[in-house]
Design a protein around this motif. Structure first.
Motif, PDB file in Angstrom:
ATOM      1  N   GLN A  92      34.007  52.733  -1.182  1.00  0.00           N
ATOM      2  CA  GLN A  92      33.979  53.767  -2.211  1.00  0.00           C
ATOM      3  C   GLN A  92      33.556  55.097  -1.612  1.00  0.00           C
ATOM      4  O   GLN A  92      32.632  55.163  -0.806  1.00  0.00           O
ATOM      5  CB  GLN A  92      33.041  53.363  -3.354  1.00  0.00           C
ATOM      6  N   ARG A  93      34.212  56.138  -2.051  1.00  0.00           N
ATOM      7  CA  ARG A  93      34.029  57.439  -1.413  1.00  0.00           C
ATOM      8  C   ARG A  93      32.640  58.017  -1.643  1.00  0.00           C
ATOM      9  O   ARG A  93      32.038  58.580  -0.721  1.00  0.00           O
ATOM     10  CB  ARG A  93      35.088  58.409  -1.935  1.00  0.00           C
ATOM     11  N   GLY A  94      32.103  57.892  -2.846  1.00  0.00           N
ATOM     12  CA  GLY A  94      30.813  58.491  -3.146  1.00  0.00           C
ATOM     13  C   GLY A  94      29.660  57.902  -2.344  1.00  0.00           C
ATOM     14  O   GLY A  94      28.982  58.620  -1.597  1.00  0.00           O
ATOM     15  N   PRO A  95      29.391  56.603  -2.463  1.00  0.00           N
ATOM     16  CA  PRO A  95      28.249  56.038  -1.716  1.00  0.00           C
ATOM     17  C   PRO A  95      28.384  56.157  -0.204  1.00  0.00           C
ATOM     18  O   PRO A  95      27.413  56.488   0.489  1.00  0.00           O
ATOM     19  CB  PRO A  95      28.236  54.569  -2.164  1.00  0.00           C
ATOM     20  N   THR A  96      29.571  55.904   0.321  1.00  0.00           N
ATOM     21  CA  THR A  96      29.723  55.973   1.780  1.00  0.00           C
ATOM     22  C   THR A  96      29.595  57.401   2.293  1.00  0.00           C
ATOM     23  O   THR A  96      29.013  57.628   3.353  1.00  0.00           O
ATOM     24  CB  THR A  96      31.087  55.393   2.180  1.00  0.00           C
ATOM     25  N   ALA A  97      30.124  58.365   1.539  1.00  0.00           N
ATOM     26  CA  ALA A  97      29.998  59.761   1.974  1.00  0.00           C
ATOM     27  C   ALA A  97      28.545  60.206   1.996  1.00  0.00           C
ATOM     28  O   ALA A  97      28.127  60.946   2.896  1.00  0.00           O
ATOM     29  CB  ALA A  97      30.819  60.667   1.061  1.00  0.00           C
ATOM     30  N   VAL A  98      27.752  59.754   1.032  1.00  0.00           N
ATOM     31  CA  VAL A  98      26.334  60.130   0.998  1.00  0.00           C
ATOM     32  C   VAL A  98      25.591  59.525   2.190  1.00  0.00           C
ATOM     33  O   VAL A  98      24.792  60.203   2.860  1.00  0.00           O
ATOM     34  CB  VAL A  98      25.704  59.681  -0.330  1.00  0.00           C
ATOM     35  N   MET A  99      25.847  58.237   2.484  1.00  0.00           N
ATOM     36  CA  MET A  99      25.149  57.588   3.601  1.00  0.00           C
ATOM     37  C   MET A  99      25.510  58.230   4.934  1.00  0.00           C
ATOM     38  O   MET A  99      24.631  58.541   5.756  1.00  0.00           O
ATOM     39  CB  MET A  99      25.477  56.093   3.608  1.00  0.00           C
ATOM     40  N   VAL A 100      26.804  58.446   5.158  1.00  0.00           N
ATOM     41  CA  VAL A 100      27.232  59.022   6.439  1.00  0.00           C
ATOM     42  C   VAL A 100      26.797  60.484   6.549  1.00  0.00           C
ATOM     43  O   VAL A 100      26.393  60.949   7.626  1.00  0.00           O
ATOM     44  CB  VAL A 100      28.759  58.870   6.601  1.00  0.00           C
ATOM     45  N   ALA A 101      26.858  61.226   5.438  1.00  0.00           N
ATOM     46  CA  ALA A 101      26.432  62.632   5.476  1.00  0.00           C
ATOM     47  C   ALA A 101      24.939  62.750   5.771  1.00  0.00           C
ATOM     48  O   ALA A 101      24.513  63.703   6.436  1.00  0.00           O
ATOM     49  CB  ALA A 101      26.770  63.312   4.154  1.00  0.00           C
ATOM     50  N   ALA A 102      24.135  61.808   5.287  1.00  0.00           N
ATOM     51  CA  ALA A 102      22.704  61.853   5.586  1.00  0.00           C
ATOM     52  C   ALA A 102      22.453  61.673   7.077  1.00  0.00           C
ATOM     53  O   ALA A 102      21.630  62.389   7.678  1.00  0.00           O
ATOM     54  CB  ALA A 102      21.970  60.768   4.785  1.00  0.00           C
ATOM     55  N   TRP A 103      23.138  60.730   7.705  1.00  0.00           N
ATOM     56  CA  TRP A 103      22.972  60.511   9.142  1.00  0.00           C
ATOM     57  C   TRP A 103      23.488  61.710   9.950  1.00  0.00           C
ATOM     58  O   TRP A 103      22.815  62.186  10.872  1.00  0.00           O
ATOM     59  CB  TRP A 103      23.696  59.244   9.556  1.00  0.00           C
ATOM     60  N   LEU A 104      24.664  62.221   9.599  1.00  0.00           N
ATOM     61  CA  LEU A 104      25.216  63.360  10.336  1.00  0.00           C
ATOM     62  C   LEU A 104      24.415  64.633  10.070  1.00  0.00           C
ATOM     63  O   LEU A 104      24.344  65.514  10.934  1.00  0.00           O
ATOM     64  CB  LEU A 104      26.682  63.560   9.961  1.00  0.00           C
ATOM     65  N   GLY A 105      23.811  64.731   8.891  1.00  0.00           N
ATOM     66  CA  GLY A 105      22.948  65.886   8.624  1.00  0.00           C
ATOM     67  C   GLY A 105      21.717  65.883   9.509  1.00  0.00           C
ATOM     68  O   GLY A 105      21.279  66.936   9.985  1.00  0.00           O
ATOM     69  N   TRP A 106      21.142  64.692   9.735  1.00  0.00           N
ATOM     70  CA  TRP A 106      20.004  64.611  10.659  1.00  0.00           C
ATOM     71  C   TRP A 106      20.426  64.990  12.072  1.00  0.00           C
ATOM     72  O   TRP A 106      19.688  65.682  12.784  1.00  0.00           O
ATOM     73  CB  TRP A 106      19.430  63.198  10.642  1.00  0.00           C
ATOM     74  N   ARG A 107      21.603  64.542  12.487  1.00  0.00           N
ATOM     75  CA  ARG A 107      22.092  64.927  13.822  1.00  0.00           C
ATOM     76  C   ARG A 107      22.325  66.423  13.915  1.00  0.00           C
ATOM     77  O   ARG A 107      22.027  67.050  14.946  1.00  0.00           O
ATOM     78  CB  ARG A 107      23.384  64.168  14.140  1.00  0.00           C
ATOM     79  N   SER A 108      22.873  67.028  12.875  1.00  0.00           N
ATOM     80  CA  SER A 108      23.103  68.475  12.890  1.00  0.00           C
ATOM     81  C   SER A 108      21.791  69.241  12.984  1.00  0.00           C
ATOM     82  O   SER A 108      21.680  70.220  13.719  1.00  0.00           O
ATOM     83  CB  SER A 108      23.869  68.891  11.630  1.00  0.00           C
ATOM     84  N   TRP A 109      20.781  68.778  12.240  1.00  0.00           N
ATOM     85  CA  TRP A 109      19.482  69.452  12.306  1.00  0.00           C
ATOM     86  C   TRP A 109      18.835  69.252  13.663  1.00  0.00           C
ATOM     87  O   TRP A 109      18.213  70.162  14.205  1.00  0.00           O
ATOM     88  CB  TRP A 109      18.588  68.898  11.198  1.00  0.00           C
ATOM     89  N   ARG A 110      18.974  68.059  14.232  1.00  0.00           N
ATOM     90  CA  ARG A 110      18.334  67.763  15.511  1.00  0.00           C
ATOM     91  C   ARG A 110      18.983  68.538  16.650  1.00  0.00           C
ATOM     92  O   ARG A 110      18.294  69.035  17.545  1.00  0.00           O
ATOM     93  CB  ARG A 110      18.422  66.252  15.778  1.00  0.00           C
ATOM     94  N   GLN A 111      20.310  68.668  16.620  1.00  0.00           N
ATOM     95  CA  GLN A 111      21.034  69.303  17.714  1.00  0.00           C
ATOM     96  C   GLN A 111      21.327  70.774  17.461  1.00  0.00           C
ATOM     97  O   GLN A 111      21.946  71.416  18.298  1.00  0.00           O
ATOM     98  CB  GLN A 111      22.344  68.552  17.964  1.00  0.00           C
ATOM     99  N   HIS A 112      20.913  71.286  16.297  1.00  0.00           N
ATOM    100  CA  HIS A 112      21.140  72.694  15.953  1.00  0.00           C
ATOM    101  C   HIS A 112      22.628  73.046  16.011  1.00  0.00           C
ATOM    102  O   HIS A 112      23.019  74.065  16.585  1.00  0.00           O
ATOM    103  CB  HIS A 112      20.333  73.615  16.866  1.00  0.00           C
ATOM    104  N   THR A 113      23.437  72.227  15.415  1.00  0.00           N
ATOM    105  CA  THR A 113      24.871  72.474  15.341  1.00  0.00           C
ATOM    106  C   THR A 113      25.387  71.921  14.027  1.00  0.00           C
ATOM    107  O   THR A 113      24.868  70.919  13.517  1.00  0.00           O
ATOM    108  CB  THR A 113      25.615  71.822  16.520  1.00  0.00           C
TER     109      THR A 113
END
Length: 341
Positions: A92-113
């Motif tokens: 399902q698009r909603g739950p999976t997008a939220v889970m993956v976006a949370a992980w990629l958001g942490w990577r974006s904050w950590r790597q400043h990109t």
């Protein structure tokens, strides 16, 4: 107390390693549209068109769809029905997008990109446009709403061809492998996303919500989006620069200092917590040799001297312990009284 100290030391080591990581990893390569990827994209596109043609012409694939539907897998294996009702949520698009976006958001904050989040947004946008247009354009009905046995059920106002659950599982979990920083992680994540999307597609067939051909087309649609992402990397890079420029303008309007360029964090040597990093550790004062301090003698600071280098010290007086019944030399011992027995 000892367990708490060990746990604190381990946490300090973990955070020290995180602090030593560079903020903008230079070893992460942006995928390019290589010749091998172009061949895979062309083969997947040919497979996509072949599935559509086979369904439109009501070929053997449509007959196979009806056979699987009449088989009713959810009645053949009812014991796994409850588990697969939850497992299908991974598509399902909603739950999976939220889970993956949370992980990629942490990577974006950590790597400043912003590249991980922008890549996810681009892939989901392509998924909604391409899969949504195909669903509405072909208008196929699902197994539960089929009208004529043996027909392809095309052009009747449905929206299940291709399978959105399957295509979303391929894109959402496959983007983690696409953004992996090492070849080993990319291989493991690719295998994991393939198994997950395969299971989600077969689960929709088991539940009777999709034809088998819907799932085949969903796999192809999701794989096409992942293979086409390198063509959108220049656009993602320009969007990232534009967002950073917009942030700098907003900071300038509010009078905030502009952030400096990201530099790798250099490792800092370990120092005691109660002392600042600039001051040296003071030497401890010598402690008298008592019974309570002998057990801590190995912790005393300072260089260790050999026995031959030590200054000999002559003890004053006799080393023998005093006895109350003995007299000094040169004195006569008094006579003992005689007692009758």
């Amino acid at each position: 107390m000892r367990t708490e100290r060990n746990l604190t030391r381990r946490l300090d080591r973990v955070f020290a390693r995180l602090d030593r990581e560079p903020e903008r990893p230079a070893h992460i390569d942006v995928p390019r549209m290589s010749r091998h990827r172009v061949v895979l994209f062309s083969a997947t596109l040919a497979f996509y068109l072949a599935i559509v043609w086979a369904v439109v012409t009501t070929s053997w694939l449509v007959r196979l769809d009806w056979q699987v539907m009449f088989f009713r897998p959810y009645q053949q294996w009812p014991e796994i029905h409850a588990f697969l009702d939850y497992y299908v949520v991974l598509g399902q698009r909603g739950p999976t997008a939220v889970m993956v976006a949370a992980w990629l958001g942490w990577r974006s904050w950590r790597q400043h990109t912003l590249r991980p989040l922008l890549t996810l947004a681009t892939s989901l946008l392509l998924l909604n446009i391409t899969v949504g247009a195909a669903k509405l354009g072909m208008g196929r009905l699902g197994p539960h709403y089929a009208t004529v046995i043996g027909s392809n059920e095309m052009g009747l106002g449905g929206d299940i061809f291709p399978s959105g659950h399957t295509a979303n599982a391929v894109v959402t979990w496959g983007i983690l492998a696409y953004l992996a920083s090492t070849p080993t992680a990319r291989r493991w994540l690719s295998a994991l996303s393939a198994v997950t999307s395969l299971g989600v597609g077969l689960t929709t067939v088991y539940l009777g919500t999709h034809w088998l051909s819907d799932v085949l087309l969903g796999w192809a649609a999701g794989l096409l989006i992942l293979l086409a992402l390198p063509w959108f990397e220049p656009l993602i890079a320009r969007a990232e620069l534009g967002l950073f420029d917009l942030r700098d303008r907003w900071r300038a309007r509010r009078g905030l200092p502009a952030p400096g360029p990201a530099v790798p964090v250099t490792p800092v040597p370990f120092r005691p917590r109660d002392l600042p990093a600039e001051q040296p550790v003071p030497a401890r004062e010598p402690v008298a040799s008592t019974r309570s301090s002998r057990g801590l003698a190995h912790l005393a600071p300072g260089p260790h001297t050999a026995r031959s280098e030590r200054t000999p010290v002559t003890p004053a007086g006799s080393r023998r312990p005093p006895h109350a019944d003995r007299l000094p030399r040169g004195t006569s011992q008094p006579a003992r009284p005689l007692t009758g027995g």
